[in-house]
Design an enzyme around this catalytic site. Structure first.
Site, PDB file in Angstrom:
ATOM      1  N   HIS A  64       0.937  -1.335   0.081  1.00  0.00           N
ATOM      2  CA  HIS A  64       0.033   0.195  -0.016  1.00  0.00           C
ATOM      3  C   HIS A  64       0.785   1.101  -0.211  1.00  0.00           C
ATOM      4  O   HIS A  64       1.528   1.317   0.842  1.00  0.00           O
ATOM      5  CB  HIS A  64      -0.778   0.014   1.260  1.00  0.00           C
ATOM      6  CG  HIS A  64      -1.854  -1.452   1.182  1.00  0.00           C
ATOM      7  ND1 HIS A  64      -3.057  -1.268   0.930  1.00  0.00           N
ATOM      8  CD2 HIS A  64      -1.476  -2.603   1.872  1.00  0.00           C
ATOM      9  CE1 HIS A  64      -3.577  -2.403   0.968  1.00  0.00           C
ATOM     10  NE2 HIS A  64      -2.917  -3.211   1.489  1.00  0.00           N
ATOM     11  N   HIS A 181      -8.884 -10.822  -1.186  1.00  0.00           N
ATOM     12  CA  HIS A 181      -8.809 -10.388   0.255  1.00  0.00           C
ATOM     13  C   HIS A 181     -10.014 -11.465   0.979  1.00  0.00           C
ATOM     14  O   HIS A 181     -11.015 -10.845   0.881  1.00  0.00           O
ATOM     15  CB  HIS A 181      -9.093  -8.870   0.647  1.00  0.00           C
ATOM     16  CG  HIS A 181      -9.277  -8.741   1.911  1.00  0.00           C
ATOM     17  ND1 HIS A 181      -8.241  -7.893   2.819  1.00  0.00           N
ATOM     18  CD2 HIS A 181     -10.149  -8.780   2.815  1.00  0.00           C
ATOM     19  CE1 HIS A 181      -8.680  -7.525   4.030  1.00  0.00           C
ATOM     20  NE2 HIS A 181      -9.816  -8.300   4.069  1.00  0.00           N
ATOM     21  N   ASP A 307       2.567  -6.849   2.305  1.00  0.00           N
ATOM     22  CA  ASP A 307       1.327  -6.338   2.765  1.00  0.00           C
ATOM     23  C   ASP A 307       1.719  -4.848   3.418  1.00  0.00           C
ATOM     24  O   ASP A 307       1.030  -4.501   4.473  1.00  0.00           O
ATOM     25  CB  ASP A 307       0.267  -7.046   3.566  1.00  0.00           C
ATOM     26  CG  ASP A 307      -1.238  -6.268   3.685  1.00  0.00           C
ATOM     27  OD1 ASP A 307      -1.280  -5.421   2.908  1.00  0.00           O
ATOM     28  OD2 ASP A 307      -1.898  -7.057   4.094  1.00  0.00           O
TER      29      ASP A 307
HETATM   30  O1  DOR Z   1      -3.830  -5.039   7.795  1.00  0.00           O
HETATM   31  C1  DOR Z   1      -4.296  -4.499   6.713  1.00  0.00           C
HETATM   32  N1  DOR Z   1      -3.908  -3.351   6.222  1.00  0.00           N
HETATM   33  N2  DOR Z   1      -4.971  -5.128   6.006  1.00  0.00           N
HETATM   34  C2  DOR Z   1      -5.649  -4.946   4.759  1.00  0.00           C
HETATM   35  O2  DOR Z   1      -6.334  -5.604   4.267  1.00  0.00           O
HETATM   36  C3  DOR Z   1      -5.583  -3.528   4.502  1.00  0.00           C
HETATM   37  C4  DOR Z   1      -4.259  -2.882   4.849  1.00  0.00           C
HETATM   38  C5  DOR Z   1      -4.387  -1.491   4.908  1.00  0.00           C
HETATM   39  O3  DOR Z   1      -4.640  -0.972   3.818  1.00  0.00           O
HETATM   40  O4  DOR Z   1      -4.019  -0.574   5.707  1.00  0.00           O
HETATM   41 ZN    ZN Z   2      -5.737  -7.454   2.365  1.00  0.00          ZN
END
Ligand code: DOR
Ligand code: ZN
Length: 430
Positions: A64, A181, A307
């Site tokens: 992200h 997901h 992630d």
């Molecule tokens: O822990 C997480 N953070 N899991 C997710 O699926 C999304 C992610 C986020 O965008 O912060």
């Molecule tokens: Zn996720």
């Protein structure tokens, strides 16, 4: 722009190289890989990799970057710099930005920004549904045309099974993988951590492991009936590993990833209401960690993704229930893999690289993840034996939300070369 990497131990699983070799790079491309290469000249940078490993740049298929919309957590510049010091040369970023990456304009924005300020290759992932709302399909054809490498509603499941089935039918025509997901929200309820002894002990609402397993099973069924491939994101439960193993044996086109936190930590890390250990899916139990390791070992789990999910300190320094989900991952992933999987004999270094370079490239259809002659030189030089203590204050990421602060890990990145350009030199980001 000439680089000679000498005396290193080259491991390149795709091309079955595992030997002491030199690599010569010119104009951004790998020109020659052989023993005792001899190139000279004043304009050449010679890197002495004696005692180190020279391997393909890592590929993270799940991160992200938060831009556009949440630049206070991370942006494309800081995120790619964080990736580079972690040894990643290519990363695929999730669409849960603001606005969501669900149309051509936002894909173009991310690509252009990455080209201008990014220091590693960035591949946007588009949304499955408009606005990640789970109500109607995004313009997947348009997204593919604009250059997304996959589609995902990551951060949220696509709860509507009929919509997911149509998404799979549709993406199959465009040869675009769907990254799912997996989380059944009706089972999650208002849970905030794994359901079990620890949630009872801490008095926090639990999330049953079945919430993940049920969705993994559903998506496998939908992949089977549509014939479309499905990639399961961040596998965290023993049940999910077993369901995927069984599906693969039947020939279902399912692939999956896990993340370092699911093979290194259990829900015990939440003790003390530690929000740095809050993520989704939540940290599970010892039994799950063992099953994830077994899945990595026997090939059920194809990929290790980070992630990488940066959050501002104000979003973590709150009651556990209210804290944001996620941890930063780029700068610890490789060392966690080496320390917890290679050093313990679960994977060889080559197998670790298979899951951090070759398999993610294959799933996303990228011509990357190996040291190919005449291919862009995405190469890293690492010391797999060097120990260091994780210090979140030294992260290049804008965010500090990591549960590994103070951990002693093995494995350091000395050089990161992206397209023949040195980005990290002697452990220093340029
Ligand atoms: O822990 C997480 N953070 N899991 C997710 O699926 C999304 C992610 C986020 O965008 O912060
Ligand atoms: Zn996720």
């Amino acid at each position: 722009m000439r680089i000679l990497i000498k005396n290193g131990h080259v491991i390149d699983p795709k091309n079955r190289r595992d030997d002491k070799l030199d690599i010569y790079i010119e104009n951004g491309l790998i020109v020659e890989i052989d023993k005792d290469l001899d190139y000279s000249g004043g304009d050449i940078e010679v890197i002495d990799a004696e005692g180190k490993l020279v391997v393909p740049g890592l590929i993270d298929m799940h991160c992200h970057l938060r831009e556009p919309g949440y630049e206070y957590k991370e942006d494309i510049e800081s995120g790619t710099r964080s990736a580079a010091v972690g040894g990643f040369t290519s990363i695929a970023c999730m669409p849960n930005t603001n606005p969501v990456i669900d149309n051509q304009a936002i894909v173009e924005y991310v690509k252009t920004k990455a080209k201008n300020v990014g220091v590693v290759n960035v591949y946007p992932i588009g949304a499955i549904t408009k606005g990640l709302k789970g109500e109607e399909l995004a313009e997947i054809g348009e997204l593919k045309f604009a250059g997304v490498v996959a589609v995902s509603d990551d951060g949220k499941p696509v709860m509507n099974s009929s919509l997911m089935r149509r998404a799979l039918q549709y993406t199959n025509m465009f040869d675009t993988p769907v990254i799912s997901h997996c989380e059944d929200l009706t089972l999650v309820g208002d849970g905030v951590m794994n359901e079990g002894y620890m949630s009872t002990y801490l008095g926090l609402k639990g999330i049953t492991r079945a919430a993940e397993d049920v969705m993994v099973a559903r998506d496998i069924v939908l992949s089977e009936v549509t014939g479309a491939p499905i990639h399961i994101a961040h596998v965290s439960t023993a049940g999910a590993v077993e369901i995927i193993r069984h599906a693969k044996a039947r020939g279902v086109k399912v692939t999956c990833e896990t993340c370092p936190h699911y093979f290194t930590l259990t829900d015990k890390a939440v003790e003390g209401y530690n929000t740095a250990a809050k993520m989704n899916p939540p940290l599970r139990t010892e039994e799950d960690v063992e099953a994830v390791k077994e899945g990595l070992k026997d090939g059920t789990i194809d990929v290790i993704a980070t992630d990488h999910a940066p959050h501002h300190i104000d979003e973590k320094n709150v009651e556990f229930d209210k804290a944001a989900n996620g941890i930063v991952g780029f700068e610890t992933a490789l060392a966690l893999g080496i320390t917890y999987l290679v050093d313990t004999g679960i994977l060889t270094m080559s197998q670790l690289l298979q899951k951090m370079c070759v398999n993610p490239a294959n799933i996303l259809g990228l011509n990357k993840g190996s040291l190919g002659i005449n291919r862009p030189a995405d190469v890293i030089v690492i010391d797999k034996n060097e120990e260091y203590i994780v210090d979140i204050n030294k992260f290049q990421s804008k965010s500090r939300n990591s549960p590994y602060h103070g951990y002693t890990l093995k494995g350091t990145v000395h050089y990161t070369i992206v397209g023949g350009k040195v980005i990290v030199r002697q452990k220093v980001l340029l």
